[in-house]
Design an enzyme around this catalytic site. Sequence first.
Site, PDB file in Angstrom:
ATOM      1  N   ASN A   1      -8.438   7.181   5.865  1.00  0.00           N
ATOM      2  CA  ASN A   1      -9.020   6.989   7.199  1.00  0.00           C
ATOM      3  C   ASN A   1      -8.921   8.241   8.089  1.00  0.00           C
ATOM      4  O   ASN A   1      -8.793   8.144   9.308  1.00  0.00           O
ATOM      5  CB  ASN A   1      -8.406   5.752   7.873  1.00  0.00           C
ATOM      6  CG  ASN A   1      -6.894   5.857   7.998  1.00  0.00           C
ATOM      7  OD1 ASN A   1      -6.300   6.856   7.592  1.00  0.00           O
ATOM      8  ND2 ASN A   1      -6.273   4.839   8.561  1.00  0.00           N
TER       9      ASN A   1
ATOM     10  N   PHE B   1       0.808  -1.223   0.000  1.00  0.00           N
ATOM     11  CA  PHE B   1       0.000   0.000   0.000  1.00  0.00           C
ATOM     12  C   PHE B   1       0.843   1.277   0.000  1.00  0.00           C
ATOM     13  O   PHE B   1       0.298   2.376  -0.059  1.00  0.00           O
ATOM     14  CB  PHE B   1      -0.957   0.007   1.211  1.00  0.00           C
ATOM     15  CG  PHE B   1      -0.288  -0.006   2.570  1.00  0.00           C
ATOM     16  CD1 PHE B   1       0.158   1.177   3.152  1.00  0.00           C
ATOM     17  CD2 PHE B   1      -0.125  -1.192   3.273  1.00  0.00           C
ATOM     18  CE1 PHE B   1       0.777   1.173   4.399  1.00  0.00           C
ATOM     19  CE2 PHE B   1       0.483  -1.205   4.525  1.00  0.00           C
ATOM     20  CZ  PHE B   1       0.940  -0.016   5.086  1.00  0.00           C
TER      21      PHE B   1
ATOM     22  N   ARG C   1      -4.603   7.438  20.028  1.00  0.00           N
ATOM     23  CA  ARG C   1      -4.882   6.238  19.233  1.00  0.00           C
ATOM     24  C   ARG C   1      -6.266   5.686  19.574  1.00  0.00           C
ATOM     25  O   ARG C   1      -6.979   5.189  18.704  1.00  0.00           O
ATOM     26  CB  ARG C   1      -3.806   5.161  19.458  1.00  0.00           C
ATOM     27  CG  ARG C   1      -2.383   5.552  19.067  1.00  0.00           C
ATOM     28  CD  ARG C   1      -2.107   5.548  17.594  1.00  0.00           C
ATOM     29  NE  ARG C   1      -2.415   4.313  16.926  1.00  0.00           N
ATOM     30  CZ  ARG C   1      -1.970   3.996  15.703  1.00  0.00           C
ATOM     31  NH1 ARG C   1      -1.182   4.835  15.020  1.00  0.00           N
ATOM     32  NH2 ARG C   1      -2.312   2.880  15.129  1.00  0.00           N
TER      33      ARG C   1
ATOM     34  N   HIS D   1      -4.007  10.668  11.015  1.00  0.00           N
ATOM     35  CA  HIS D   1      -2.805   9.930  11.430  1.00  0.00           C
ATOM     36  C   HIS D   1      -2.547  10.233  12.900  1.00  0.00           C
ATOM     37  O   HIS D   1      -2.789  11.362  13.347  1.00  0.00           O
ATOM     38  CB  HIS D   1      -1.591  10.387  10.607  1.00  0.00           C
ATOM     39  CG  HIS D   1      -0.278   9.964  11.211  1.00  0.00           C
ATOM     40  ND1 HIS D   1       0.266   8.721  10.985  1.00  0.00           N
ATOM     41  CD2 HIS D   1       0.563  10.609  12.063  1.00  0.00           C
ATOM     42  CE1 HIS D   1       1.400   8.625  11.683  1.00  0.00           C
ATOM     43  NE2 HIS D   1       1.604   9.762  12.335  1.00  0.00           N
TER      44      HIS D   1
ATOM     45  N   THR E   1      -7.161   1.349  12.524  1.00  0.00           N
ATOM     46  CA  THR E   1      -6.700   1.778  11.199  1.00  0.00           C
ATOM     47  C   THR E   1      -7.777   1.532  10.139  1.00  0.00           C
ATOM     48  O   THR E   1      -8.008   2.374   9.268  1.00  0.00           O
ATOM     49  CB  THR E   1      -5.421   0.996  10.809  1.00  0.00           C
ATOM     50  OG1 THR E   1      -4.457   1.138  11.863  1.00  0.00           O
ATOM     51  CG2 THR E   1      -4.847   1.504   9.505  1.00  0.00           C
TER      52      THR E   1
ATOM     53  N   ARG F   1     -12.115   7.926  13.276  1.00  0.00           N
ATOM     54  CA  ARG F   1     -12.077   7.173  12.024  1.00  0.00           C
ATOM     55  C   ARG F   1     -13.439   6.573  11.695  1.00  0.00           C
ATOM     56  O   ARG F   1     -13.854   6.551  10.529  1.00  0.00           O
ATOM     57  CB  ARG F   1     -10.978   6.108  12.092  1.00  0.00           C
ATOM     58  CG  ARG F   1      -9.600   6.725  11.859  1.00  0.00           C
ATOM     59  CD  ARG F   1      -8.482   5.766  12.108  1.00  0.00           C
ATOM     60  NE  ARG F   1      -7.210   6.246  11.549  1.00  0.00           N
ATOM     61  CZ  ARG F   1      -6.035   5.702  11.827  1.00  0.00           C
ATOM     62  NH1 ARG F   1      -5.951   4.664  12.656  1.00  0.00           N
ATOM     63  NH2 ARG F   1      -4.932   6.188  11.285  1.00  0.00           N
TER      64      ARG F   1
HETATM   65  N1  UDP Z   1      -2.891   1.779   5.023  1.00  0.00           N
HETATM   66  C1  UDP Z   1      -3.441   1.306   3.851  1.00  0.00           C
HETATM   67  N2  UDP Z   1      -3.612  -0.057   3.701  1.00  0.00           N
HETATM   68  C2  UDP Z   1      -3.251  -0.949   4.661  1.00  0.00           C
HETATM   69  C3  UDP Z   1      -2.683  -0.462   5.856  1.00  0.00           C
HETATM   70  C4  UDP Z   1      -2.515   0.907   6.009  1.00  0.00           C
HETATM   71  O1  UDP Z   1      -3.768   2.083   2.959  1.00  0.00           O
HETATM   72  O2  UDP Z   1      -3.426  -2.173   4.464  1.00  0.00           O
HETATM   73  C5  UDP Z   1      -2.687   3.234   5.197  1.00  0.00           C
HETATM   74  C6  UDP Z   1      -3.684   3.893   6.140  1.00  0.00           C
HETATM   75  O3  UDP Z   1      -3.963   5.205   5.642  1.00  0.00           O
HETATM   76  C7  UDP Z   1      -2.918   3.958   7.446  1.00  0.00           C
HETATM   77  C8  UDP Z   1      -1.484   4.214   6.938  1.00  0.00           C
HETATM   78  O4  UDP Z   1      -1.398   3.442   5.743  1.00  0.00           O
HETATM   79  O5  UDP Z   1      -3.394   4.976   8.295  1.00  0.00           O
HETATM   80  C9  UDP Z   1      -0.384   3.813   7.888  1.00  0.00           C
HETATM   81  O6  UDP Z   1      -0.572   2.470   8.277  1.00  0.00           O
HETATM   82  P1  UDP Z   1      -0.388   2.024   9.788  1.00  0.00           P
HETATM   83  O7  UDP Z   1      -0.368   0.534   9.814  1.00  0.00           O
HETATM   84  O8  UDP Z   1       0.772   2.743  10.392  1.00  0.00           O
HETATM   85  O9  UDP Z   1      -1.773   2.494  10.468  1.00  0.00           O
HETATM   86  P2  UDP Z   1      -2.059   3.686  11.498  1.00  0.00           P
HETATM   87  O10 UDP Z   1      -0.857   3.803  12.400  1.00  0.00           O
HETATM   88  O11 UDP Z   1      -2.294   4.930  10.662  1.00  0.00           O
HETATM   89  O12 UDP Z   1      -3.301   3.268  12.231  1.00  0.00           O
HETATM   90 MG    MG Z   2       1.124   4.049  11.967  1.00  0.00          MG
END
Ligand code: UDP
Ligand code: MG
Length: 139
Positions: free
Chosen positions: A114, A59, A87, A117, A93, A104
Amino acid sequence: MPLGYTFALIKPSACRKNHVGPILAMINQAGFRISAIRSTKLTKQEAETFYEMHRGKEFYDSLCEFMSSGPIIALLLEKDNAIEDFRKLIGNTNPDMAEEGTIRKMFAESLQKNAVHGSDSVENMKREADFFFNQRERY
Ligand code: UDP
Ligand code: MG
């Protein structure tokens, strides 16, 4: 920087849909003080650096394309236990798995879009805050 800070972004999709006001209201109502705030727009290369830890994942390229697609709001937020509490406030996420009442759940359009961040550790919070704000912009 003391431990009671987290770094947050309101992502391009949420800015485009004018969700900035409601999201900031939820952040303040949850007890976070805004230490620094800026409207800005990332280049693709800057998004790639910000999301460096995800380089190589399927991704990654699409995420960096999206994150540089329009204006964002960068935030440094102060509160006891800020990283963990933020968080919780934003939720999972994947918005389909996020609890009712989380940012979210309310404002995400998809797993990628989503809405927000939030830092996941003190180390990343410091790196992310330094990426966007110099010391004179933090109060
Ligand atoms: N993301 C995505 N596909 C996935 C996982 C994550 O598009 O399968 C995107 C999503 O916008 C997410 C960001 O990548 O917020 C960063 O991923 P992370 O696992 O760090 O999630 P977060 O910390 O934002 O909850
Ligand atoms: Mg993250």
